[in-house]
Write a protein that holds these residues in place. Structure first.
Motif, PDB file in Angstrom:
ATOM      1  N   LYS A 129       9.526  12.294 -13.093  1.00 29.45           N
ATOM      2  CA  LYS A 129       8.732  11.033 -12.755  1.00 29.45           C
ATOM      3  C   LYS A 129       9.090   9.665 -13.099  1.00 29.45           C
ATOM      4  O   LYS A 129       9.222   8.849 -12.314  1.00 29.45           O
ATOM      5  N   LEU A 130       9.604   9.542 -14.419  1.00 29.97           N
ATOM      6  CA  LEU A 130      10.128   8.322 -14.854  1.00 29.97           C
ATOM      7  C   LEU A 130      11.417   7.970 -13.907  1.00 29.97           C
ATOM      8  O   LEU A 130      11.605   6.802 -13.628  1.00 29.97           O
ATOM      9  N   ARG A 166       0.769  -1.139   0.010  1.00 31.97           N
ATOM     10  CA  ARG A 166      -0.027   0.289  -0.048  1.00 31.97           C
ATOM     11  C   ARG A 166       0.777   1.267   0.039  1.00 31.97           C
ATOM     12  O   ARG A 166       0.513   2.434  -0.549  1.00 31.97           O
ATOM     13  N   LEU A 167       1.871   1.198   0.502  1.00 31.02           N
ATOM     14  CA  LEU A 167       2.953   2.325   0.750  1.00 31.02           C
ATOM     15  C   LEU A 167       3.568   2.675  -0.830  1.00 31.02           C
ATOM     16  O   LEU A 167       3.478   3.711  -1.394  1.00 31.02           O
ATOM     17  N   ASP A 168       3.824   1.475  -1.492  1.00 32.12           N
ATOM     18  CA  ASP A 168       4.116   1.576  -2.871  1.00 32.12           C
ATOM     19  C   ASP A 168       3.145   2.333  -3.836  1.00 32.12           C
ATOM     20  O   ASP A 168       3.497   3.124  -4.572  1.00 32.12           O
ATOM     21  N   ALA A 225      10.758   1.395  -8.014  1.00 36.39           N
ATOM     22  CA  ALA A 225      10.600  -0.165  -8.479  1.00 36.39           C
ATOM     23  C   ALA A 225      11.887  -0.945  -7.996  1.00 36.39           C
ATOM     24  O   ALA A 225      11.663  -2.021  -7.710  1.00 36.39           O
ATOM     25  N   ALA A 226      12.812  -0.267  -8.222  1.00 33.54           N
ATOM     26  CA  ALA A 226      14.217  -0.622  -7.765  1.00 33.54           C
ATOM     27  C   ALA A 226      14.390  -0.930  -6.508  1.00 33.54           C
ATOM     28  O   ALA A 226      14.851  -2.199  -5.637  1.00 33.54           O
ATOM     29  N   ARG A 280       8.237  -4.678 -13.802  1.00 34.42           N
ATOM     30  CA  ARG A 280       7.958  -3.371 -13.647  1.00 34.42           C
ATOM     31  C   ARG A 280       9.357  -2.357 -13.713  1.00 34.42           C
ATOM     32  O   ARG A 280       9.107  -1.532 -14.434  1.00 34.42           O
ATOM     33  N   PHE A 281      10.239  -2.970 -13.248  1.00 36.09           N
ATOM     34  CA  PHE A 281      11.453  -2.222 -13.278  1.00 36.09           C
ATOM     35  C   PHE A 281      12.172  -2.131 -14.734  1.00 36.09           C
ATOM     36  O   PHE A 281      12.281  -0.883 -15.110  1.00 36.09           O
TER      37      PHE A 281
END
Length: 84
Positions: free
Chosen positions: A38-39, A17-19, A46-47, A78-79
């Motif tokens: 932002k990217l 949820r923090l993510d 992600a890392a 995702r990463f």
């Protein structure tokens, strides 16, 4: 909770949820106004969460750590999708 190790029953609420909250914060506010910034933040997030998952391995060890491996593959996807 079923599927988590005994010390990680709050993993879904705290870490995941923090993510999601941080990603929403970066996406829908002007903390980082430029798209490139932002990217970079998305890639760092992600890392970071991949490293947290690899360090903790919060799921139990049934089925040869299948849940940990699936979560790791999702976080790697995702990463790398942001990295490329």
């Amino acid at each position: 909770y079923n599927g988590f190790g005994p010390d990680f029953y709050m993993w879904e609420i705290l870490v995941k949820r923090l993510d999601v909250f941080i990603v929403y914060l970066v996406t829908f506010t002007d903390i980082f106004a430029e798209t490139k910034a932002k990217l970079i933040v998305y890639m760092v997030l992600a890392a970071s969460f991949l490293a947290i998952h690899l360090a903790a391995e919060p799921f139990d060890d049934r089925q040869n750590r299948l849940l940990d491996r699936m979560e790791m593959m999702g976080l790697q996807t995702r990463f790398f999708s942001i990295f490329i």
